[in-house]
Design an enzyme around this catalytic site. Structure first.
Site, mmCIF file in Angstrom:
data_model
loop_
_atom_site.group_PDB
_atom_site.id
_atom_site.type_symbol
_atom_site.label_atom_id
_atom_site.label_comp_id
_atom_site.label_asym_id
_atom_site.label_seq_id
_atom_site.Cartn_x
_atom_site.Cartn_y
_atom_site.Cartn_z
ATOM 1 N N GLU A 213 66.998 -2.848 73.582
ATOM 2 C CA GLU A 213 66.865 -2.604 75.022
ATOM 3 C C GLU A 213 67.199 -3.848 75.827
ATOM 4 O O GLU A 213 66.932 -4.981 75.391
ATOM 5 C CB GLU A 213 65.451 -2.147 75.401
ATOM 6 N N THR A 214 67.781 -3.605 76.986
ATOM 7 C CA THR A 214 68.009 -4.615 78.023
ATOM 8 C C THR A 214 67.404 -4.064 79.303
ATOM 9 O O THR A 214 67.559 -2.878 79.604
ATOM 10 C CB THR A 214 69.507 -4.879 78.216
#
Length: 290
Positions: free
Chosen positions: A52-53
């Site tokens: 995830e970002t």
């Protein structure tokens, strides 16, 4: 026009460098959200190539401290656990706010309460749904694991949709060798994010947990916050605890990590609330051009 904004990479659910689950956090608090295209956010998430970002924006809900958007390399998520904890740590550093007890995050599932207790950041689990799965699904998942569940699995929708099941004990969970190809096809077919398996340590309020999401491009998530939340809710469904219950979760050993998660099931005024927490360490500070 290119802009340059602050960027961090935070290791989550660990107190040891490089032993947790990293999240990339981009600081757009001083940038109008409408000026950044969805495709740009997705491209950044694809480029960092982490599970995830996240992107911090000014909250549009006046009751919240910030708005968080969460992306995998392939899509946007309404909520995820380790990005919530890591992004809270980044926000505290970006904003320069001192000792605060509570923060409120705006995201796809609504408002998420955060509690800062020393070095540990807890998030309060959003409202979730539990559902039974068919005996055929259960047999198919057991086929992917080459092992049987000790209790009937359930589907927990906590933003991500996790199928959650218990193994006989911690060791049997740790030793599993899933068929990731079959598991990817199965979770895709049934519309699940992935599979959470856990096993209890003898004589301890502690579980070994593993999170498999090959359909999302993550064969094994090293330390999974939403999966830990799903496990806590599953245990409440199984055991019908009438009082508060606290336990620890160990994750990531099979992928050379050392994740530690604290889980609290709290009973308040006839309601059950869930809190998932851990430490977070910033390992990378820099800037990114967009």
């Amino acid at each position: 026009m290119t802009i340059t904004v602050p960027f961090k990479q935070v290791d989550v659910f660990t107190s040891k460098h490089f032993k947790g689950n990293p999240v990339a956090v981009v600081n757009f608090l001083d940038v109008e959200e409408d000026s950044i295209a969805h495709a740009t956010l997705q491209s950044i998430a694809n480029w960092t190539n982490l599970s995830e970002t996240t992107f911090l924006f000014k909250a549009t809900d006046p009751s919240c401290d910030y708005k968080l958007r969460i992306f995998t390399p392939m899509c946007e998520l309404p909520f995820a656990g380790h990005p919530t904890v890591g992004s809270c740590q980044a926000y505290l550093e970006f904003s320069g706010r001192g000792a605060v007890r509570n923060l409120y995050q705006q995201c796809g599932v609504g408002t998420v309460e955060l509690i800062i207790d020393g070095k540990t950041i807890f998030f309060k689990g959003p409202k979730a749904k539990a559902a039974d799965i068919s005996s055929t699904e259960i047999r198919n998942y057991e086929g992917c694991l080459s092992a049987g569940f000790s209790q009937k699995p359930m589907l927990l929708d906590v933003g991500p949709k996790w199928v959650v099941g218990l193994m006989q004990d911690a060791k049997s969970c740790y030793d599993l060798e899933p068929d990731f190809s079959k598991l990817k096809a199965l979770t895709t077919k049934y519309g699940a994010t992935g599979l959470i398996v856990a096993g209890k340590y003898s004589g301890e309020d502690k579980y070994e947990m593993r999170a498999f999401a090959p359909g999302e491009g993550v064969a094994e998530d090293p330390v999974c916050g939403s999966g830990s939340l799903a496990l806590a809710m599953y245990l409440q469904e199984l055991n019908s605890y009438g009082a508060s219950y606290e336990f620890e979760i160990s994750q990531g050993g099979r992928v050379h990590r050392d994740g530690k998660v604290s889980a609290n099931i709290e009973h308040r005024d006839g309601e059950v609330e869930y809190f998932i927490g851990g430490e977070a360490i910033t390992l990378v500070n820099g800037e990114i051009s967009v």
